[in-house]
Design a protein around this motif. Structure first.
Motif, PDB file in Angstrom:
ATOM      1  N   ILE A   1       3.267   5.901  -5.743  1.00 13.68           N
ATOM      2  CA  ILE A   1       3.080   6.016  -7.194  1.00 13.68           C
ATOM      3  C   ILE A   1       1.920   6.969  -7.499  1.00 13.68           C
ATOM      4  CG2 ILE A   1       2.380   4.745  -9.259  1.00 13.68           C
ATOM      5  CD1 ILE A   1       3.920   2.333  -8.115  1.00 13.68           C
ATOM      6  N   CYS A   2       0.841   6.844  -6.799  1.00 15.42           N
ATOM      7  CA  CYS A   2      -0.334   7.690  -7.040  1.00 15.42           C
ATOM      8  C   CYS A   2      -0.050   9.145  -6.695  1.00 15.42           C
ATOM      9  CB  CYS A   2      -1.517   7.188  -6.237  1.00 15.42           C
ATOM     10  SG  CYS A   2      -2.164   5.621  -6.832  1.00 15.42           S
TER      11      CYS A   2
ATOM     12  N   LYS B   1       0.863  16.543 -11.935  1.00 15.19           N
ATOM     13  CA  LYS B   1      -0.290  17.240 -12.519  1.00 15.19           C
ATOM     14  C   LYS B   1      -0.420  18.632 -11.922  1.00 15.19           C
ATOM     15  CE  LYS B   1      -3.074  13.204 -13.645  1.00 15.19           C
ATOM     16  NZ  LYS B   1      -4.319  12.474 -13.348  1.00 15.19           N
ATOM     17  N   GLU B   2      -0.212  18.762 -10.603  1.00 13.73           N
ATOM     18  CA  GLU B   2      -0.315  20.072  -9.955  1.00 13.73           C
ATOM     19  C   GLU B   2       0.785  21.003 -10.439  1.00 13.73           C
ATOM     20  OE1 GLU B   2      -0.453  19.666  -5.739  1.00 13.73           O
ATOM     21  OE2 GLU B   2      -2.237  18.424  -5.773  1.00 13.73           O
TER      22      GLU B   2
ATOM     23  N   SER C   1       0.831  -1.201   0.000  1.00 14.01           N
ATOM     24  CA  SER C   1       0.000   0.000   0.000  1.00 14.01           C
ATOM     25  C   SER C   1       0.871   1.259   0.000  1.00 14.01           C
ATOM     26  CB  SER C   1      -0.937   0.000   1.203  1.00 14.01           C
ATOM     27  OG  SER C   1      -0.204   0.085   2.402  1.00 14.01           O
ATOM     28  N   ASN C   2       2.011   1.210   0.664  1.00 16.54           N
ATOM     29  CA  ASN C   2       2.921   2.355   0.632  1.00 16.54           C
ATOM     30  C   ASN C   2       3.450   2.594  -0.780  1.00 16.54           C
ATOM     31  OD1 ASN C   2       2.673   3.017   3.311  1.00 16.54           O
ATOM     32  ND2 ASN C   2       4.454   1.833   3.954  1.00 16.54           N
ATOM     33  N   MET C   3       3.816   1.511  -1.477  1.00 11.86           N
ATOM     34  CA  MET C   3       4.308   1.652  -2.863  1.00 11.86           C
ATOM     35  C   MET C   3       3.229   2.236  -3.762  1.00 11.86           C
ATOM     36  SD  MET C   3       6.440  -1.757  -3.639  1.00 11.86           S
ATOM     37  CE  MET C   3       7.928  -2.180  -2.777  1.00 11.86           C
ATOM     38  N   ILE C   4       2.028   1.724  -3.624  1.00 17.00           N
ATOM     39  CA  ILE C   4       0.930   2.196  -4.469  1.00 17.00           C
ATOM     40  C   ILE C   4       0.619   3.663  -4.165  1.00 17.00           C
ATOM     41  CG2 ILE C   4      -1.546   1.935  -4.906  1.00 17.00           C
ATOM     42  CD1 ILE C   4      -1.131  -1.089  -4.547  1.00 17.00           C
ATOM     43  N   SER C   5       0.640   4.020  -2.886  1.00 12.61           N
ATOM     44  CA  SER C   5       0.345   5.410  -2.546  1.00 12.61           C
ATOM     45  C   SER C   5       1.450   6.343  -3.037  1.00 12.61           C
ATOM     46  CB  SER C   5       0.151   5.562  -1.043  1.00 12.61           C
ATOM     47  OG  SER C   5       1.357   5.286  -0.363  1.00 12.61           O
TER      48      SER C   5
END
Length: 97
Positions: free
Chosen positions: A83-84, A91-92, A77-81
Motif C-alpha cells: 500500500i505504501c 507520486k513519482e 507487513s507485506n500488505m502495508i508495504s
C-alpha cells in the motif's frame, strides 16, 4: 616431673582414641545421609522424567504458535508495504508529467 611424663601421654592417647571414635561416627552418619540424599535425587529425577512428555508438547505447541504469528505478521507487513509503495509510485509518476 616423672608423674607428668607418664600422665600426659596417657591423656593424649585417650583424646586421640576419642577423636578417632568421633570421626568414625561422623563418617557413618555422612554415608547414611548421602544415601538418603541419593534416594531423594533419584525420586525427583523420576518425577521430572515423567514430565518430559508434557514439556515436549508445550514446546511443540509454542513453536507452532510462533510460526503462525510470524506468518501473520509477515503477511500484514507485506500488505502495508504494498500500500505504501503504490502511493509513492503514483507520486513519482505525477511529478514526471
Amino acid at each position: 616431673m616423672a608423674f607428668w611424663l607418664s600422665f600426659l601421654p596417657l591423656v593424649i592417647y585417650l583424646l586421640l582414641i576419642a577423636l578417632i571414635i568421633i570421626g568414625i561416627i561422623l563418617g557413618i552418619k555422612t554415608i547414611i545421609t548421602v544415601s538418603k540424599v541419593e534416594q531423594v535425587v533419584d525420586n525427583v529425577n523420576k518425577k521430572v522424567e515423567s514430565l518430559n512428555s508434557i514439556f515436549s508438547i508445550i514446546d511443540f505447541t509454542t513453536d507452532k504458535i510462533a510460526s503462525f504469528t510470524d506468518r501473520v505478521v509477515e503477511m500484514a507487513s507485506n500488505m502495508i508495504s504494498k500500500i505504501c509503495f503504490k502511493k509513492d509510485k503514483k507520486k513519482e509518476i505525477g511529478n514526471n508529467d
